[in-house]
Write a protein that holds these residues in place. Structure first.
Motif, mmCIF file in Angstrom:
data_model
loop_
_atom_site.group_PDB
_atom_site.id
_atom_site.type_symbol
_atom_site.label_atom_id
_atom_site.label_comp_id
_atom_site.label_asym_id
_atom_site.label_seq_id
_atom_site.Cartn_x
_atom_site.Cartn_y
_atom_site.Cartn_z
ATOM 1 N N LEU A 116 4.129 -2.368 18.910
ATOM 2 C CA LEU A 116 3.754 -1.969 17.553
ATOM 3 C C LEU A 116 4.783 -0.975 17.015
ATOM 4 C CD1 LEU A 116 -0.038 -1.124 17.987
ATOM 5 C CD2 LEU A 116 0.899 -2.903 16.503
ATOM 6 N N PRO A 117 5.068 -1.059 15.733
ATOM 7 C CA PRO A 117 5.859 0.008 15.124
ATOM 8 C C PRO A 117 4.977 1.248 14.974
ATOM 9 C CG PRO A 117 5.350 -1.716 13.512
ATOM 10 C CD PRO A 117 4.764 -2.140 14.815
ATOM 11 N N ILE A 118 5.591 2.411 15.134
ATOM 12 C CA ILE A 118 4.901 3.680 14.924
ATOM 13 C C ILE A 118 5.344 4.204 13.564
ATOM 14 C CG2 ILE A 118 4.577 6.046 15.741
ATOM 15 C CD1 ILE A 118 5.496 5.025 18.536
ATOM 16 N N CYS A 119 4.387 4.418 12.668
ATOM 17 C CA CYS A 119 4.716 4.902 11.330
ATOM 18 C C CYS A 119 4.096 6.274 11.118
ATOM 19 C CB CYS A 119 4.223 3.929 10.264
ATOM 20 S SG CYS A 119 5.091 2.342 10.323
ATOM 21 N N GLY A 120 4.783 7.071 10.335
ATOM 22 C CA GLY A 120 4.301 8.407 10.016
ATOM 23 C C GLY A 120 3.447 8.396 8.770
ATOM 24 N N ASP A 121 2.969 9.576 8.422
ATOM 25 C CA ASP A 121 2.176 9.728 7.202
ATOM 26 C C ASP A 121 2.997 9.354 5.968
ATOM 27 O OD1 ASP A 121 -0.013 10.585 8.681
ATOM 28 O OD2 ASP A 121 0.545 12.703 8.499
ATOM 29 N N ASP A 122 4.328 9.372 6.101
ATOM 30 C CA ASP A 122 5.219 9.016 5.001
ATOM 31 C C ASP A 122 5.408 7.500 4.897
ATOM 32 O OD1 ASP A 122 6.663 8.566 7.310
ATOM 33 O OD2 ASP A 122 8.368 9.827 6.733
ATOM 34 N N ASP A 123 4.678 6.730 5.733
ATOM 35 C CA ASP A 123 4.746 5.272 5.739
ATOM 36 C C ASP A 123 6.126 4.765 6.137
ATOM 37 O OD1 ASP A 123 3.493 2.776 5.517
ATOM 38 O OD2 ASP A 123 4.171 2.521 3.448
ATOM 39 N N ARG A 124 6.858 5.556 6.900
ATOM 40 C CA ARG A 124 8.190 5.184 7.378
ATOM 41 C C ARG A 124 8.148 4.979 8.886
ATOM 42 N NH1 ARG A 124 9.573 4.291 2.400
ATOM 43 N NH2 ARG A 124 10.591 5.922 1.262
ATOM 44 N N LEU A 125 9.041 4.140 9.379
ATOM 45 C CA LEU A 125 9.125 3.841 10.797
ATOM 46 C C LEU A 125 9.624 5.059 11.564
ATOM 47 C CD1 LEU A 125 8.937 1.620 12.997
ATOM 48 C CD2 LEU A 125 11.344 1.128 12.517
ATOM 49 N N HIS A 126 8.857 5.466 12.572
ATOM 50 C CA HIS A 126 9.231 6.611 13.388
ATOM 51 C C HIS A 126 9.540 6.203 14.821
ATOM 52 C CE1 HIS A 126 7.772 10.134 10.768
ATOM 53 N NE2 HIS A 126 7.937 9.065 10.007
#
Length: 145
Positions: A36-46
């Protein structure tokens, strides 16, 4: 020209960086996927997380998947590809970095994922063979050029 968008698996769900590994594991189970991709609260890939990461970096070290977050396992900057990149660029990126899954971005947001299976379905057989040979090469040496 065939692009990353043409061959990607769309409808990817991110696990939030503050969600637990148990949540991530359940998402993987429910979607029958291994990463799974991990996304931040900023909706960006982390970052990216795999089922193997959960086992090796949490469970096997005595960690608690009910309290450890996905963000705690996000290491380094993940390799990505722009949605409009041509398929040969996709293959080169995956081969160079010997990665089996490649997040696809559009305007810096995750819009899909390309796996080996996606490549096999959309790329001519001979090129798939070359691709698999590079990915399956012994990992003791440097990545193929």
């Amino acid at each position: 020209m065939t692009t990353a968008r043409d061959i990607m698996h769309a409808g990817i769900t991110c696990v939030g960086e503050n969600e637990t590994l148990r949540d991530a594991a359940r998402m993987m189970r429910d979607q029958n996927i291994g990463a799974l991709p991990i996304c931040g609260d900023d909706d960006r890939l982390h970052g990216m997380i795999t089922d193997r990461d959960i086992v090796v970096m949490c469970v096997a070290t005595g960690g608690d998947p009910a309290t450890m977050t996905a963000g705690e396992l996000a290491q380094g900057k993940p390799f990505t590809i722009d949605a409009n990149a041509d398929v040969e660029r996709v293959l080169e990126t995956m081969e160079t970095h010997r990665i089996h899954r490649l997040p696809v971005l559009d305007d810096r947001r995750v819009v899909g994922m390309i796996s080996e299976a996606d490549v096999a379905r959309h790329v001519p057989e001979q090129r798939v063979g070359e691709f698999v040979e590079v990915l399956c090469a012994e990992l003791t040496g440097p990545p193929a050029a």
